[in-house]
Design a protein around this motif. Structure first.
Motif, PDB file in Angstrom:
ATOM      1  N   ASN A 349      -4.007   7.768  -7.909  1.00 39.35           N
ATOM      2  CA  ASN A 349      -4.708   8.550  -6.856  1.00 39.35           C
ATOM      3  C   ASN A 349      -4.373   7.572  -5.493  1.00 39.35           C
ATOM      4  O   ASN A 349      -4.124   8.126  -4.235  1.00 39.35           O
ATOM      5  CB  ASN A 349      -6.206   8.762  -6.742  1.00 39.35           C
ATOM      6  N   ALA A 350      -4.852   6.469  -5.531  1.00 38.13           N
ATOM      7  CA  ALA A 350      -4.855   5.364  -4.532  1.00 38.13           C
ATOM      8  C   ALA A 350      -3.383   5.207  -3.784  1.00 38.13           C
ATOM      9  O   ALA A 350      -2.949   5.344  -2.563  1.00 38.13           O
ATOM     10  CB  ALA A 350      -5.300   3.858  -4.693  1.00 38.13           C
ATOM     11  N   VAL A 351      -2.405   5.369  -4.669  1.00 38.39           N
ATOM     12  CA  VAL A 351      -0.996   5.329  -4.326  1.00 38.39           C
ATOM     13  C   VAL A 351      -0.593   6.338  -3.494  1.00 38.39           C
ATOM     14  O   VAL A 351       0.146   6.548  -2.640  1.00 38.39           O
ATOM     15  CB  VAL A 351       0.073   4.966  -5.380  1.00 38.39           C
ATOM     16  N   LYS A 352      -0.867   7.639  -4.281  1.00 41.71           N
ATOM     17  CA  LYS A 352      -0.362   9.040  -3.715  1.00 41.71           C
ATOM     18  C   LYS A 352      -0.869   9.470  -2.422  1.00 41.71           C
ATOM     19  O   LYS A 352      -0.480  10.113  -1.744  1.00 41.71           O
ATOM     20  CB  LYS A 352      -0.543   9.821  -4.956  1.00 41.71           C
ATOM     21  N   HIS A 353      -2.514   9.164  -2.346  1.00 43.48           N
ATOM     22  CA  HIS A 353      -3.096  10.079  -1.531  1.00 43.48           C
ATOM     23  C   HIS A 353      -3.898   9.196  -0.239  1.00 43.48           C
ATOM     24  O   HIS A 353      -4.326   9.570   0.730  1.00 43.48           O
ATOM     25  CB  HIS A 353      -4.274  10.779  -2.231  1.00 43.48           C
ATOM     26  N   SER A 354      -4.128   7.830  -0.531  1.00 43.64           N
ATOM     27  CA  SER A 354      -4.951   6.804   0.132  1.00 43.64           C
ATOM     28  C   SER A 354      -4.243   6.399   1.526  1.00 43.64           C
ATOM     29  O   SER A 354      -4.785   6.182   2.393  1.00 43.64           O
ATOM     30  CB  SER A 354      -5.545   5.983  -0.504  1.00 43.64           C
ATOM     31  N   GLY A 355      -2.962   6.180   1.225  1.00 45.34           N
ATOM     32  CA  GLY A 355      -2.176   5.455   2.354  1.00 45.34           C
ATOM     33  C   GLY A 355      -2.467   3.961   2.628  1.00 45.34           C
ATOM     34  O   GLY A 355      -2.391   3.630   3.678  1.00 45.34           O
ATOM     35  N   ALA A 356      -3.145   3.598   1.389  1.00 45.71           N
ATOM     36  CA  ALA A 356      -3.508   2.071   1.347  1.00 45.71           C
ATOM     37  C   ALA A 356      -2.491   0.907   1.530  1.00 45.71           C
ATOM     38  O   ALA A 356      -1.326   1.452   1.054  1.00 45.71           O
ATOM     39  CB  ALA A 356      -4.247   1.833   0.144  1.00 45.71           C
ATOM     40  N   GLU A 357      -2.761  -0.029   2.163  1.00 43.77           N
ATOM     41  CA  GLU A 357      -1.728  -1.031   2.140  1.00 43.77           C
ATOM     42  C   GLU A 357      -2.104  -2.155   1.060  1.00 43.77           C
ATOM     43  O   GLU A 357      -1.144  -3.001   0.802  1.00 43.77           O
ATOM     44  CB  GLU A 357      -1.787  -1.709   3.490  1.00 43.77           C
ATOM     45  N   ARG A 358      -3.194  -2.191   0.306  1.00 48.12           N
ATOM     46  CA  ARG A 358      -3.356  -3.126  -0.664  1.00 48.12           C
ATOM     47  C   ARG A 358      -4.423  -2.438  -1.537  1.00 48.12           C
ATOM     48  O   ARG A 358      -5.326  -1.709  -1.232  1.00 48.12           O
ATOM     49  CB  ARG A 358      -3.894  -4.514   0.006  1.00 48.12           C
ATOM     50  N   VAL A 359      -4.477  -2.747  -2.901  1.00 50.52           N
ATOM     51  CA  VAL A 359      -5.606  -2.441  -3.727  1.00 50.52           C
ATOM     52  C   VAL A 359      -6.130  -3.852  -4.420  1.00 50.52           C
ATOM     53  O   VAL A 359      -5.299  -4.619  -4.764  1.00 50.52           O
ATOM     54  CB  VAL A 359      -4.805  -1.642  -4.981  1.00 50.52           C
TER      55      VAL A 359
END
Length: 425
Positions: A349-359
């Motif tokens: 979900n973080a990869v697909k929807h969050s637009g995050a640069e880091r996890v």
């Protein structure tokens, strides 16, 4: 040293006594009157349900009763360390007033709250006020002995009564002071206990031991049904993947081998081409079978445990990640599998929807609880509503009495916390 210890002990006890008296006075004078108000409002609102007015007002009033009861539960835990359990039934989101009204009226916990109101008005008021009375009433006796009796005693109404002592002169004023001293000694010993007794009385009415068990059975029934549905869906997926993937390639490879057998003497060059194609089909089928097995139970999870499996999962992400693991052993295989796939879904979900640069992923075990947090610096806005991947994670964890909490304000960051009760080997 011994004198200092005694002095510290005396001051500590004095603070406890005064604090218990003040807290009881606050309950009696500031909180308990709300019980009268909400009891009257509840009775009137329920009586107006046949007229239709109560359909609108009852949910609001019962929500206020619930908030009042929750406040008392919180004070019981903070002031005396007494835990009062609840088992409110969830209401459908966006329910109309009719559904909300009768949903709340069918909830046994709601009626526990309502039954608590008259108890709180009577015995609850007395037990809350008594600590303050025990502590402050003796000072009236001391004031009488100091000369206040001259203003209080005599007159057309006879002597002034302090407790059971009729004060009409200095001698009886000293007797009142002696009674005050006895009450003060009792206050020194009993005041904190009386406040505890108030909350124990509250717990005897509000505590949802049976309701908690019923609610637990209901939740376990739902999670078991979800687990069965999930298992059936997983079996259908495996069947579909085998039918459309590896099985189709194996059938094609068998047909190629039959053709090769016929062409081996007539057209060796064509036979070699088909043989290379069959070899490629066998390699593809093997790869698909490995992917399928990895989806059922990743080999690294079985061989290395949850920590290394999550690290391997993070390495395959298309964005930078940090994984912190503090596990002194391994949980049972079903728990590890549930935790692994829950983390996998959250990371997806973080990869697909969050637009995050880091996890960031953190796994640790404390107090009999496996806690996993996944944080990303994306845009936020994640929800656990029906149809989202997080709802599936919540159901998966619920099979093991686990819980999911999501903090995802607009603009981020998103913090997903998962907890599963378990022991490590």
């Amino acid at each position: 040293m011994n004198t200092n210890a005694k002095s510290d002990g005396f001051r500590t006890r004095a603070r406890e006594v005064v604090l218990a008296a003040v807290q009881g006075l606050v309950l009696a004078l500031a909180v308990l009157p709300f019980s009268v108000l909400f009891l009257v409002l509840t009775l009137v609102s329920v009586a107006l349900i046949p007229l239709g007015v109560g359909i609108v007002t009852t949910p609001w009033i019962l929500t206020g009763v619930r908030a009042l009861a929750d406040t008392r539960r919180r004070l019981a835990a903070e002031w005396c360390g007494i835990r009062i359990r609840t088992a409110y039934r969830p209401l459908p989101e966006g329910a109309n007033p009719w559904t909300r009204t009768f949903g709340m009226l069918r909830d046994p916990q709601t009626w526990r709250d309502v039954r608590w109101l008259p108890v709180d008005m009577t015995a609850g008021f007395a037990t809350a006020l008594l600590p303050a009375v025990l502590l402050f009433y003796p000072f009236e006796g001391f004031a009488l002995a100091a000369g206040l009796w001259r203003a209080m005693a005599g007159g057309p109404y006879g002597p002034y009564w302090y407790g059971f002592v009729p004060v009409s002169g200095q001698a009886t004023a000293f007797a009142a002071a002696a009674l005050g001293a006895v009450i003060l000694i009792a206050a020194w010993r009993l005041t904190p206990r009386m406040l505890t007794a108030h909350f124990q009385l509250t717990r005897s009415v509000l505590d949802a031991e049976e309701g908690e068990l019923v609610e637990r059975v209901r939740v376990l029934t739902e999670t078991r049904r979800d687990a069965v549905d999930t298992s059936a869906a997983e079996l259908r997926r495996i069947e579909r993947d085998l039918h459309d993937g590896a099985q189709a390639r194996l059938v094609a490879m068998g047909m190629d081998l039959g053709t090769i057998e016929m062409l081996l003497d007539k057209d060796p060059d064509q036979a070699k081409k088909l043989l290379a194609q069959a070899r490629q089909n066998s390699a593809d089928a093997l790869g698909e079978l490995r992917d399928l097995v990895r989806g059922i139970h990743p080999p690294v999870l079985a061989e290395r445990g949850l920590g290394d499996a999550v690290r391997a999962l993070a390495l395959r992400l298309p964005l930078p990640s940090e994984v912190s693991v503090e596990l002194s052993g391994r949980a049972e295989a079903p728990v590890e599998s549930a935790a692994y796939f829950a983390v996998s879904e959250v990371l997806t979900n973080a990869v697909k929807h969050s637009g995050a640069e880091r996890v960031w992923v953190d796994l640790h075990h404390a107090d009999g609880m496996l806690r996993i947090t996944v944080t990303d610096n994306g845009r936020g806005g994640a929800v656990t509503g029906t149809g989202s991947g997080l709802a599936g994670v919540e159901r998966r964890l619920g099979t093991f009495d686990g819980v999911l909490a999501v903090s995802s304000p607009a603009g981020g960051p998103t913090l997903v916390t998962m907890e599963i009760p378990c022991a490590l080997s």
